[in-house]
Design an enzyme around this catalytic site. Structure first.
Site, PDB file in Angstrom:
ATOM      1  N   GLN A  58     -37.298  -1.164 -17.048  1.00 49.14           N
ATOM      2  CA  GLN A  58     -36.457  -1.881 -16.093  1.00 49.14           C
ATOM      3  C   GLN A  58     -37.298  -2.516 -14.997  1.00 49.14           C
ATOM      4  O   GLN A  58     -38.262  -1.931 -14.515  1.00 49.14           O
ATOM      5  CB  GLN A  58     -35.327  -0.988 -15.569  1.00 49.14           C
ATOM      6  CG  GLN A  58     -35.656  -0.103 -14.409  1.00 49.14           C
ATOM      7  CD  GLN A  58     -34.492   0.827 -14.056  1.00 49.14           C
ATOM      8  OE1 GLN A  58     -33.575   1.048 -14.843  1.00 49.14           O
ATOM      9  NE2 GLN A  58     -34.534   1.388 -12.875  1.00 49.14           N
ATOM     10  N   GLY A  59     -36.927  -3.740 -14.659  1.00 53.78           N
ATOM     11  CA  GLY A  59     -37.647  -4.488 -13.624  1.00 53.78           C
ATOM     12  C   GLY A  59     -36.756  -4.641 -12.410  1.00 53.78           C
ATOM     13  O   GLY A  59     -36.006  -5.609 -12.303  1.00 53.78           O
ATOM     14  N   SER A 104     -37.715  -2.880  -8.790  1.00 49.83           N
ATOM     15  CA  SER A 104     -38.510  -2.911  -7.556  1.00 49.83           C
ATOM     16  C   SER A 104     -39.562  -4.019  -7.588  1.00 49.83           C
ATOM     17  O   SER A 104     -40.043  -4.408  -8.652  1.00 49.83           O
ATOM     18  CB  SER A 104     -39.239  -1.582  -7.365  1.00 49.83           C
ATOM     19  OG  SER A 104     -38.325  -0.532  -7.274  1.00 49.83           O
ATOM     20  N   SER A 132     -41.565   2.103 -15.349  1.00 49.14           N
ATOM     21  CA  SER A 132     -41.879   3.160 -16.319  1.00 49.14           C
ATOM     22  C   SER A 132     -41.810   2.571 -17.709  1.00 49.14           C
ATOM     23  O   SER A 132     -40.893   1.803 -18.000  1.00 49.14           O
ATOM     24  CB  SER A 132     -40.868   4.293 -16.228  1.00 49.14           C
ATOM     25  OG  SER A 132     -40.744   4.721 -14.907  1.00 49.14           O
ATOM     26  N   GLU A 166     -28.445   6.450 -13.332  1.00 49.58           N
ATOM     27  CA  GLU A 166     -29.741   7.078 -13.074  1.00 49.58           C
ATOM     28  C   GLU A 166     -29.547   8.361 -12.266  1.00 49.58           C
ATOM     29  O   GLU A 166     -30.054   9.412 -12.605  1.00 49.58           O
ATOM     30  CB  GLU A 166     -30.620   6.082 -12.299  1.00 49.58           C
ATOM     31  CG  GLU A 166     -32.069   6.495 -12.187  1.00 49.58           C
ATOM     32  CD  GLU A 166     -32.950   5.326 -11.710  1.00 49.58           C
ATOM     33  OE1 GLU A 166     -32.446   4.424 -11.027  1.00 49.58           O
ATOM     34  OE2 GLU A 166     -34.148   5.347 -12.036  1.00 49.58           O
ATOM     35  N   GLU A 209     -35.060   9.591   1.643  1.00 50.17           N
ATOM     36  CA  GLU A 209     -34.561   8.959   2.872  1.00 50.17           C
ATOM     37  C   GLU A 209     -33.399   8.014   2.551  1.00 50.17           C
ATOM     38  O   GLU A 209     -32.378   8.023   3.237  1.00 50.17           O
ATOM     39  CB  GLU A 209     -35.693   8.184   3.571  1.00 50.17           C
ATOM     40  CG  GLU A 209     -36.749   9.075   4.233  1.00 50.17           C
ATOM     41  CD  GLU A 209     -37.649   9.804   3.237  1.00 50.17           C
ATOM     42  OE1 GLU A 209     -37.779   9.340   2.091  1.00 50.17           O
ATOM     43  OE2 GLU A 209     -38.207  10.857   3.611  1.00 50.17           O
TER      44      GLU A 209
END
Lengths: 393, 396
Positions: free
Chosen positions: B128-129, B131, B163, B246, B379
């Protein structure tokens, strides 16, 4: 699979919440807190009318016949409302003991009185060692000869019990003792000659602790609830049920802390905006929610295993108590921190929960105690072949 | 409350258990620790093919696209049983856990027919693209552009932390199709053939020393317009679907993997000496092992509750959003505990004959460091809980 309350269970919880909002709002809690015993007879009678005082006991003894999950749902609301008084002592501790070890006559006399809301009771267990381990019970019960102070014999009790919750208002006490080296439980009237109850003020203002001393207290043969294995099993059962109920209360208290802290963070303004805008505050609130929901998951799983008589119940209760003990205290810390100076005032309700959290953490064993219980089942099982061969070397 | 499995679920579990008993390769542990990443991947592809051919892949996926058509509960049972049996993971993990379900939810009939079965068999591996170097936690700030040119989008930009990028045949790519747009608007989700001219894959070496991740570069890559998943400009919604999967799915296998390691740690503590007696008799060791167990149980139960909530209501409840923080932080604490209990030997890595379990513990300690960063940092997760669950005001 359904991991959550059924419609009926949810209805019990909702009606408990409505009832407590009307009958035991915070001003009432604060009023009772200032009294000597933190107990209100009128409120207790209303609990009985709701069926709560007999919630998990057979209808035959005027109980309501509900299960552990229903009990937990109701107790969650009591903990949320910070209900003062002897519910756990009377219903869960004494009631379960009587239910497990009592004979027909004892159940009709004592358990029914509890279920109908006519009697208050408690368990006198801990002694100077302050240990929850049943082997630590020392209070001496001496067999009396027939034709002595009582025609049919009986027992004479000497010793001292500590941290006895709500003893001051108990019509009768269930006393863990040792008779000829054997663990035993006896029923002793609250006004028995030689019995002395002294309040030992503690942090939790909604629930009173007592030191109870026994000086030649005479108990009849009929007052013996059980001895040996029977007494041990009944005590263990009562402690498990009470521990579960206490965790349910703790979850309710956690819910209250989350609610009041988030409400404050949304309205309190500093630097021209609500403090809930700041991530340093948001993250503390988020952690409080995680502590609450983790405790709740552990609670209902434990309640379900206990209701199914699943052998996993013992460890599940320990997991819930170990987790909730630290979670409730930690959430109390965060709540007061987020509310700043206001959180540190007497008028703010946070400290009432913070106090209750500490008392609840201690009762029926703290996290360290329950982790050791878990370790016993996790580690001390049959060694594997490889370990056995290593040990033989 | 009713945690018993129904007859159908019990039957499913028993059949799966029996199949796993005679099919789980017994040399996975060795391959896991000693193989090169590529060899290990080949091993996992072969394993996935076997699972697929036996009819166990895509348990909750529709039958018409090669799935088993079973319930979400059975999907969870599948994950639990696989982990409990010590089975290797699936090679095409992103395709199975994230992208496949997103295609099921948003894809056209033609897309479902084209992609789903190949995801299940492992014939086509996905990455997956999402970020980018300047769009990590602030994912909506992504800038890889996709401009429509006739019946193709022309893609230019750079993605990172992909990944399996090095093994992938396809990429689920979130792009900005409207250059004038800001934030969540004007994004488009594209299915990109990694063999397209202009796609460059560079390995990204991570602190464990491996290169699980890659950087992807796109230079004038032409992607057919029919490869848009969902609507043009609605890419954020489609991507959120993937992110929800996810968060909901990663936790189950993470929890069970941790539990298996805990059982192994208990075993090791019985064999090891500490202050003249067995480590397992040391009160501090016992407290720490029990605390790991408590945390693991709470993860398991939170997860069960979340799955149950999805089954009852179709949507994850508030407990869903605390799962990611839960497993990632619990795993880091657990790995620290394991290092402490196992002592100096635990730091030794694969290849040293003194290393415990061939260096598995030093690897898992280092790998766990990434847990609170990947799939959304702790966060960001706390922001989501604060703002979207508790309703606190937005901070940015």
């Amino acid at each position: 699979m359904h991991f959550g309350l059924s419609e009926t269970q949810q209805a019990i919880k909702n009606s408990a919440r409505q009832f407590l909002a009307a009958e035991c709002p915070m001003p009432q809690v604060r009023r009772l807190m200032e009294t000597e015993t933190a107990f209100d007879t009128a409120l207790w009678s209303k609990f009985a009318e709701q069926g709560w005082t007999g919630i998990i006991f057979p209808e035959k003894y005027d109980g309501f016949g509900l299960g552990m999950v229903e009990m937990a749902a109701a107790l969650e609301e009591m903990g949320r409302a910070l209900v003062p008084g002897p519910f756990i002592s009377t219903v869960l501790l004494a009631g379960t003991l009587l239910d497990h070890a009592g004979n027909e006559e004892q159940k009709r006399k004592y358990l029914s009185a509890i279920c109908r809301g006519e009697a208050r009771s408690t368990l006198a267990l801990l002694e100077q060692s302050a240990s929850w381990d049943l082997d630590a019970v020392q209070l001496e019960g001496k067999g009396l000869p027939k034709g002595g102070s009582l025609p049919d014999g009986g027992y004479q009790l000497n010793g001292e019990k500590l941290f006895v919750s709500d003893a001051g208002i108990a019509d009768f006490l269930l006393v863990a003792a040792r008779i000829e080296g054997e663990l035993a439980v006896l029923i002793v009237p609250g006004n028995a000659p030689g019995l002395e109850k002294m309040a030992t003020p503690g942090m939790d203002l909604t629930r009173r602790l007592y030191r109870v001393s026994f000086t030649n207290v005479v108990a009849s043969p009929e007052s013996l609830l059980g001895r040996g294995e029977r007494a041990r099993q009944a005590l263990e059962a009562a402690l498990e049920v009470s521990c579960l109920g206490l965790v349910a209360e703790m979850v309710g208290g956690l819910q209250s802390l989350v609610d009041l802290t988030v409400a404050y963070a949304k309205t309190r303004k500093q630097f021209g905006r609500p403090i809930g805008t700041f991530q340093a505050v948001q993250h503390q609130c988020a952690d409080m929610l995680a502590l609450l929901e983790g405790s709740r998951s552990a609670l209902y799983y434990a309640a379900w295993t206990l209701s199914e008589n699943d052998p996993a119940a013992r460890t599940a209760i320990s997991v819930a108590k170990a987790y909730a003990s630290e979670a409730y205290r930690d959430a109390g810390n965060k709540s007061i921190q987020v509310q700043g100076g206001m959180g540190f005032t007497w008028e703010n309700d946070a400290h009432l929960y913070y106090r209750r959290a500490k008392a609840s953490e201690i009762a029926f064993g703290d996290a360290t105690y329950h982790r050791e219980r878990i370790a016993q089942s996790l580690i001390d099982r049959q060694p594997s072949k490889r370990e056995a061969s290593l040990a033989a070397d | 409350m009713d945690l018993n499995l129904n007859p159908q679920e019990t039957k499913f579990r028993d059949e799966l258990r029996a199949w796993l008993q005679s099919n789980v390769p017994d040399d996975w542990e060795r391959h896991r620790l000693s193989d090169s990443m590529e060899d290990r991947f080949q091993f996992l592809c072969a394993w996935q093919k076997r699972v697929y051919e036996a009819g166990w892949a895509g348990v909750a996926w529709p039958k018409e696209y090669g799935g088993r058509g079973a319930s979400l509960m059975e999907q969870v049972i599948f994950t639990q049983e696989m982990a409990a049996a010590g089975a290797p993971p699936m090679a095409n993990i992103l395709g199975l856990a994230l992208i496949g379900p997103t295609i099921v939810a948003f894809g056209t009939e033609a897309q479902k027919k084209r992609y789903l079965a190949n995801i299940l068999s492992g014939e086509e591996i996905w990455c997956q693209g999402f970020s980018e170097p300047n769009a990590g936690s602030d994912l909506a700030g992504l800038r890889t552009e996709a401009l429509l040119d006739g019946d193709h989008f022309v893609v230019n930009g750079q993605k990172v932390w992909n990944s399996y990028g090095w093994a992938a045949d396809w990429c689920a790519l979130v792009t900005r199709s409207d250059p004038a747009s800001q934030k969540h608007k004007g994004l488009t989700y594209l299915l990109v053939d990694m063999k397209s001219p202009g796609v460059e894959v560079r390995p990204l070496r991570q602190l464990t020393g491996e290169s699980e991740f890659t950087e992807l570069f796109f230079r004038d890559v032409r992607v057919p317009a029919e490869n848009v998943l969902g609507a043009v400009g609605d890419g954020w919604n489609v991507a959120l679907g993937t992110l929800a999967h996810e968060r909901a799915t990663l936790g189950v296998s993470a929890q069970i993997a941790m539990r298996r390691q805990l059982d192994r740690l208990v075993e090791l503590s019985r064999e090891m000496c500490r202050n003249g007696h067995r480590a397992s008799e040391d009160p501090l060791v016992r407290q720490k092992l029990a605390q790991s167990y408590v945390e693991n149980e709470v993860l398991r139960l939170n997860q069960m509750r979340a799955v149950s909530k999805i089954i009852q209501t179709g949507a994850p409840g508030p407990e869903g959003s605390i799962l990611k923080i839960g497993w990632s932080e619990a795993n880091q604490r657990f790995q620290a505990t394991a290092q402490e209990i196992l002592g100096p030997y635990a730091q030794l890595t694969e290849g040293s004959d003194l290393a415990i379990d061939n260096g598995a513990w030093s690897y898992s300690y280092l790998r766990a460091r990434g847990n609170t960063i990947e799939a959304g940092t702790s966060e960001i997760q706390r922001n989501i809980i604060g703002q979207h669950v508790l309703g606190l005001p937005k901070s940015y």
